[in-house]
Design a protein around this motif. Sequence first.
Motif, PDB file in Angstrom:
ATOM      1  N   VAL A 322       0.833  -1.198   0.000  1.00 31.76           N
ATOM      2  CA  VAL A 322       0.000   0.000   0.000  1.00 31.76           C
ATOM      3  C   VAL A 322       0.870   1.251   0.000  1.00 31.76           C
ATOM      4  CG1 VAL A 322      -1.678   1.310   1.359  1.00 31.76           C
ATOM      5  CG2 VAL A 322      -1.948  -1.167   1.097  1.00 31.76           C
ATOM      6  N   ALA A 323       1.960   1.204   0.728  1.00 29.12           N
ATOM      7  CA  ALA A 323       2.845   2.366   0.804  1.00 29.12           C
ATOM      8  C   ALA A 323       3.462   2.661  -0.556  1.00 29.12           C
ATOM      9  CB  ALA A 323       3.940   2.120   1.840  1.00 29.12           C
ATOM     10  N   GLN A 324       3.856   1.600  -1.251  1.00 31.14           N
ATOM     11  CA  GLN A 324       4.465   1.812  -2.566  1.00 31.14           C
ATOM     12  C   GLN A 324       3.428   2.363  -3.554  1.00 31.14           C
ATOM     13  OE1 GLN A 324       6.370  -1.702  -4.121  1.00 31.14           O
ATOM     14  NE2 GLN A 324       7.304  -0.586  -5.839  1.00 31.14           N
ATOM     15  N   ALA A 325       2.204   1.834  -3.454  1.00 30.17           N
ATOM     16  CA  ALA A 325       1.129   2.343  -4.315  1.00 30.17           C
ATOM     17  C   ALA A 325       0.881   3.820  -4.042  1.00 30.17           C
ATOM     18  CB  ALA A 325      -0.144   1.532  -4.083  1.00 30.17           C
ATOM     19  N   ALA A 326       0.864   4.175  -2.766  1.00 27.73           N
ATOM     20  CA  ALA A 326       0.616   5.581  -2.403  1.00 27.73           C
ATOM     21  C   ALA A 326       1.733   6.473  -2.930  1.00 27.73           C
ATOM     22  CB  ALA A 326       0.484   5.707  -0.888  1.00 27.73           C
ATOM     23  N   ALA A 327       2.958   5.966  -2.894  1.00 26.82           N
ATOM     24  CA  ALA A 327       4.089   6.765  -3.382  1.00 26.82           C
ATOM     25  C   ALA A 327       3.956   7.020  -4.884  1.00 26.82           C
ATOM     26  CB  ALA A 327       5.400   6.046  -3.077  1.00 26.82           C
ATOM     27  N   LEU A 328       3.498   6.021  -5.622  1.00 21.03           N
ATOM     28  CA  LEU A 328       3.294   6.210  -7.064  1.00 21.03           C
ATOM     29  C   LEU A 328       2.199   7.245  -7.321  1.00 21.03           C
ATOM     30  CD1 LEU A 328       3.497   2.480  -8.304  1.00 21.03           C
ATOM     31  CD2 LEU A 328       5.282   4.248  -8.434  1.00 21.03           C
ATOM     32  N   TRP A 329       1.092   7.119  -6.606  1.00 18.16           N
ATOM     33  CA  TRP A 329      -0.003   8.072  -6.804  1.00 18.16           C
ATOM     34  C   TRP A 329       0.413   9.496  -6.423  1.00 18.16           C
ATOM     35  CZ3 TRP A 329      -3.946   8.888  -9.600  1.00 18.16           C
ATOM     36  CH2 TRP A 329      -4.728   7.833 -10.075  1.00 18.16           C
ATOM     37  N   ARG A 330       1.283   9.601  -5.390  1.00 15.44           N
ATOM     38  CA  ARG A 330       1.693  10.930  -4.931  1.00 15.44           C
ATOM     39  C   ARG A 330       2.461  11.692  -6.023  1.00 15.44           C
ATOM     40  NH1 ARG A 330       5.199  11.917  -1.134  1.00 15.44           N
ATOM     41  NH2 ARG A 330       5.512   9.701  -0.773  1.00 15.44           N
ATOM     42  N   ILE A 331       3.187  10.956  -6.837  1.00  9.52           N
ATOM     43  CA  ILE A 331       3.896  11.622  -7.954  1.00  9.52           C
ATOM     44  C   ILE A 331       2.873  12.312  -8.867  1.00  9.52           C
ATOM     45  CG2 ILE A 331       5.258  11.226 -10.045  1.00  9.52           C
ATOM     46  CD1 ILE A 331       6.612   8.893  -8.540  1.00  9.52           C
ATOM     47  N   ARG A 332       1.809  11.577  -9.212  1.00 14.21           N
ATOM     48  CA  ARG A 332       0.792  12.151 -10.085  1.00 14.21           C
ATOM     49  C   ARG A 332       0.049  13.301  -9.406  1.00 14.21           C
ATOM     50  NH1 ARG A 332      -2.374  14.741 -11.898  1.00 14.21           N
ATOM     51  NH2 ARG A 332      -4.122  14.338 -13.306  1.00 14.21           N
ATOM     52  N   GLU A 333      -0.288  13.092  -8.132  1.00 15.41           N
ATOM     53  CA  GLU A 333      -1.092  14.100  -7.428  1.00 15.41           C
ATOM     54  C   GLU A 333      -0.317  15.392  -7.197  1.00 15.41           C
ATOM     55  OE1 GLU A 333      -3.907  10.868  -5.072  1.00 15.41           O
ATOM     56  OE2 GLU A 333      -2.177  11.751  -4.069  1.00 15.41           O
ATOM     57  N   GLU A 334       1.007  15.268  -7.010  1.00 14.90           N
ATOM     58  CA  GLU A 334       1.793  16.462  -6.690  1.00 14.90           C
ATOM     59  C   GLU A 334       2.407  17.110  -7.927  1.00 14.90           C
ATOM     60  OE1 GLU A 334       4.375  15.732  -3.385  1.00 14.90           O
ATOM     61  OE2 GLU A 334       2.681  15.347  -2.044  1.00 14.90           O
ATOM     62  N   LEU A 335       2.119  16.544  -9.070  1.00  9.35           N
ATOM     63  CA  LEU A 335       2.652  17.125 -10.300  1.00  9.35           C
ATOM     64  C   LEU A 335       2.211  18.581 -10.512  1.00  9.35           C
ATOM     65  CD1 LEU A 335       4.035  17.098 -13.042  1.00  9.35           C
ATOM     66  CD2 LEU A 335       2.316  15.520 -13.880  1.00  9.35           C
ATOM     67  N   PRO A 336       0.944  18.923 -10.276  1.00 14.70           N
ATOM     68  CA  PRO A 336       0.554  20.332 -10.437  1.00 14.70           C
ATOM     69  C   PRO A 336       1.342  21.266  -9.504  1.00 14.70           C
ATOM     70  CG  PRO A 336      -1.396  18.933 -10.388  1.00 14.70           C
ATOM     71  CD  PRO A 336      -0.234  18.060 -10.024  1.00 14.70           C
ATOM     72  N   GLU A 337       1.596  20.822  -8.273  1.00 12.31           N
ATOM     73  CA  GLU A 337       2.353  21.654  -7.331  1.00 12.31           C
ATOM     74  C   GLU A 337       3.805  21.806  -7.797  1.00 12.31           C
ATOM     75  OE1 GLU A 337       1.568  23.520  -4.982  1.00 12.31           O
ATOM     76  OE2 GLU A 337       3.584  23.970  -4.221  1.00 12.31           O
ATOM     77  N   ALA A 338       4.395  20.716  -8.277  1.00 10.35           N
ATOM     78  CA  ALA A 338       5.768  20.793  -8.793  1.00 10.35           C
ATOM     79  C   ALA A 338       5.841  21.760  -9.969  1.00 10.35           C
ATOM     80  CB  ALA A 338       6.242  19.403  -9.218  1.00 10.35           C
ATOM     81  N   GLU A 339       4.826  21.696 -10.805  1.00  9.34           N
ATOM     82  CA  GLU A 339       4.755  22.621 -11.937  1.00  9.34           C
ATOM     83  C   GLU A 339       4.719  24.068 -11.477  1.00  9.34           C
ATOM     84  OE1 GLU A 339       1.335  21.433 -14.598  1.00  9.34           O
ATOM     85  OE2 GLU A 339       2.721  22.638 -15.800  1.00  9.34           O
ATOM     86  N   ARG A 340       3.867  24.333 -10.462  1.00 15.42           N
ATOM     87  CA  ARG A 340       3.757  25.706  -9.943  1.00 15.42           C
ATOM     88  C   ARG A 340       5.120  26.208  -9.468  1.00 15.42           C
ATOM     89  NH1 ARG A 340      -1.621  24.863  -8.709  1.00 15.42           N
ATOM     90  NH2 ARG A 340      -1.172  23.426  -7.005  1.00 15.42           N
ATOM     91  N   ARG A 341       5.878  25.311  -8.777  1.00 13.89           N
ATOM     92  CA  ARG A 341       7.166  25.744  -8.236  1.00 13.89           C
ATOM     93  C   ARG A 341       8.184  26.020  -9.345  1.00 13.89           C
ATOM     94  NH1 ARG A 341       8.018  22.990  -2.341  1.00 13.89           N
ATOM     95  NH2 ARG A 341       5.804  22.937  -1.826  1.00 13.89           N
ATOM     96  N   GLU A 342       8.012  25.371 -10.460  1.00 14.49           N
ATOM     97  CA  GLU A 342       8.933  25.568 -11.575  1.00 14.49           C
ATOM     98  C   GLU A 342       8.765  26.967 -12.187  1.00 14.49           C
ATOM     99  OE1 GLU A 342      11.364  23.827 -12.669  1.00 14.49           O
ATOM    100  OE2 GLU A 342      11.718  24.388 -14.757  1.00 14.49           O
ATOM    101  N   GLY A 343       7.563  27.538 -12.030  1.00 11.18           N
ATOM    102  CA  GLY A 343       7.348  28.877 -12.575  1.00 11.18           C
ATOM    103  C   GLY A 343       6.012  28.980 -13.276  1.00 11.18           C
ATOM    104  N   PRO A 344       5.744  30.142 -13.849  1.00 13.78           N
ATOM    105  CA  PRO A 344       4.418  30.400 -14.430  1.00 13.78           C
ATOM    106  C   PRO A 344       4.156  29.567 -15.680  1.00 13.78           C
ATOM    107  CG  PRO A 344       5.914  32.216 -14.887  1.00 13.78           C
ATOM    108  CD  PRO A 344       6.647  31.285 -13.971  1.00 13.78           C
ATOM    109  N   ALA A 345       2.876  29.333 -15.932  1.00 19.78           N
ATOM    110  CA  ALA A 345       2.466  28.551 -17.098  1.00 19.78           C
ATOM    111  C   ALA A 345       1.062  28.952 -17.518  1.00 19.78           C
ATOM    112  CB  ALA A 345       2.499  27.061 -16.789  1.00 19.78           C
ATOM    113  N   VAL A 346       0.706  28.625 -18.739  1.00 22.56           N
ATOM    114  CA  VAL A 346      -0.661  28.782 -19.224  1.00 22.56           C
ATOM    115  C   VAL A 346      -1.297  27.401 -19.231  1.00 22.56           C
ATOM    116  CG1 VAL A 346      -2.108  29.833 -20.985  1.00 22.56           C
ATOM    117  CG2 VAL A 346       0.310  30.454 -20.832  1.00 22.56           C
TER     118      VAL A 346
END
Lengths: 471, 471
Positions: A322-346
């Motif tokens: 379950v922990a490994q599954a959650a870690a995989l999902w967290r990559i997808r879920e946190e992608l928008p936040e990682a994008e925001r930190r990289e800088g502005p986007a449309v």
Amino acid sequence: MANPVPRSALAALKLAAGSGNWSDDAAVLAPRLVDWRGKFHGASPLLLLPRDTATTAAIVRAAAEHGVPLVPQGGNTGLVGGGIPPADASAVLVSMARMDRIRAIDPAGLVLTAEAGVILENVHNAAREVDCEFPLSLGAKGSATIGGLVSTNAGGVQVLRHGTMRALVAGIEAVLPDGQVLHQLTGLAKDNSGYDIKQLLIGGEGTLGIVTAAALRLVPAPAFRAIGWAGVPGPQAALALLARLRRASGGQVESFELIPDIGLQLVLRHLPGHRAPLGGRHPWHVLVELAGPASLDALLADCLADAAAAGDVVDAVVAASVAQAAALWRIREELPEAERREGPAVHHDIAVPVAAMPGFTLAATARVETEFPGARVIAFGHLGDGNLHFNVRAREGETDPRWIGDRAAAISALVHDLVTAAGGSISAEHGIGVLKRAELARLGDPAKLSAIRAIKAALDPQGLMNPGKMI
Amino acid sequence: MANPVPRSALAALKLAAGSGNWSDDAAVLAPRLVDWRGKFHGASPLLLLPRDTATTAAIVRAAAEHGVPLVPQGGNTGLVGGGIPPADASAVLVSMARMDRIRAIDPAGLVLTAEAGVILENVHNAAREVDCEFPLSLGAKGSATIGGLVSTNAGGVQVLRHGTMRALVAGIEAVLPDGQVLHQLTGLAKDNSGYDIKQLLIGGEGTLGIVTAAALRLVPAPAFRAIGWAGVPGPQAALALLARLRRASGGQVESFELIPDIGLQLVLRHLPGHRAPLGGRHPWHVLVELAGPASLDALLADCLADAAAAGDVVDAVVAASVAQAAALWRIREELPEAERREGPAVHHDIAVPVAAMPGFTLAATARVETEFPGARVIAFGHLGDGNLHFNVRAREGETDPRWIGDRAAAISALVHDLVTAAGGSISAEHGIGVLKRAELARLGDPAKLSAIRAIKAALDPQGLMNPGKMI
């Protein structure tokens, strides 16, 4: 500034709401007059907080009588400004937050009836208590409410199997613009007695009335889940893998998310606690989840092996815990936040026909990056739904938001033109609201637009329901 | 009788249809002016047979210009008179039979695009050729066409798992009453760009335009099917068995049909080649089918055994061969014919909320048999959809059709009153058409009815599309 809503009308609305069910305190109103991302700002002289359907109907009747526009609001988690009143303070805000009862749960009939103000996570919890599941979830589940989810026909990560809200709403109760209550809450699986009016309220963005409750379809909670991550050569191979999984599992593929390598790299760069799921680098990645009454791990592993033999998968892993599954999902879920930190986007929330999606993704990326040199596309999302979050980032290292800001309108127009040419939608999940109103008018099917306008004029002749949104 | 459609209007419609695409030959028209059961008789001076969408649009524009009502017709398999023109010859008939091309099949995207005149069985066959299935079937599959199935939101025996046409229509193309073509055929899984206008055409019974094509969702063809028959103590036990099967199979229950013992006995009495599936007599029976990518026989047998231990099943059998499975299905399929041979009856196609169905079935049967002494209820159908065919037969041995004919209106009014009180629908599958128009007006939700009338007036202000149907 003079208040555009006459004092007598405000008094009538307060009377309709009843004592304790309204506020004109600027401090109470303030957080509801701006969306959570701070992009849309509105003004309103009055907030109404009905506790039941009869009161909501009384409010709508009073508004109709006095010609006052109403803006319904749910959890205020929207992305297109659909729940924010106009800036000229010409409308009254109606929050459905206090209609927060779960009225009934029927585990045998697999139906849960919730009022508009019930928060999605509370629906999830209530369903779980009877060993069922409400199979729609999204990032804002802790704040988004049923009324808003219905009114925006919300999607999320399980649409592939279970559909959007439209497929999960078995019935609704709503107050129409003339104050009549539409009683369609019994959740019939089959009902061919006249036009299915509730379909207009679903995804209607509050422009045809106020949803007060919904009967929601449940599914038995699956006992097993299998989660995997695969590195794939490209979107076409990902689509082939999806077809293989669907066929082998008998429709038990619950999620199938496509992620480009740049998306994974942004997560690894900006957010702590992540590691790459696979050893090597791959141009594209897929996160897949299957769910069913028996273990699906072996089936998933076999499919991934067969896909590898066919050249559709380069490397893959099935979560062993379950922990490994959650870690995989967290990559997808946190992608928008990682994008925001990289800088502005449309950002673009688009859909194209599934079969056209691989070609569209590659061609549109190339076109945007050619016409706007330096811009970088990150396209990720729900491959099986034909739904991409097609985001265009500033050039590498650019920190001035004006670089992308100055180009945003032109980039969006190009992306929306390409989507329209591919037979797609300029708004797959988020709706039109204020944000895409002009683009819908510019690119929408003329026959559809004229039908929309005719229906709006017929059901809301005074134009009082959520004015300035969608149309 | 003077022809109520002016000669100049007929000439304009012939011109719009084009040479060879119309007929005013009474012998050609005759079979299309009566429904297959011979219950509804109409008249019309002209039959139009467009071969493509542009021609259909030209016809609708000519009709709008000259104020001529149009009646669209598909396979003429309807049960409520929805495709039969008015008896006063005031309308022109538009058959979609010649628009019979399958435009595209996309096995990866699981979408098939068919024109309105394609016969359902041809869709089944085309899907099968790419190892897929279009999961909607009904008795009239050899004649019913896609346009009619969309316009009536058809159901059938697989709704439990796959939904009605509404759930299976990913997109449509249609000509609206003003002659504009609605282009919504790309089959997007997600599209939140304005009201979902196609939902009004689905189940719209041709009153808002003519459907010319539909994008239909396919599923991978299941490799295995498991079919069983169970004797159960009553509807409540049957519902418990359904819940057990749904949970155990992860949603792979495809059909779940409830049959009273009197129904089985009529089949055994009137039709050759049948035998009782089980040894003893049981008050109620269930026919169940599961379908999936792996064998489900053991799962079905286990569930039936567990249900027997719980008292929900008295005796049961799992079909050991395709022939045995076909024999079980034939009992259900030939039940309507056996009923017809037994003598006249009043038919009702009703739905109630699933959880309320067992109680409703027993209570409504008792009430009808009490108020109309001698009348015998046979209620059978799609338990999991809450959809019953609630048929009321003449008293045992009665051969004079007037016995039931004299009571038919009163019986139907009672049944519809009981259904409405239970939060149900007076038309689950068949639609309103001419047959139930007065009952819909009498019993429909007032808010829904006024919205229907407003939309009809807005989109078809001249009232030319399928006049006299539904509303």
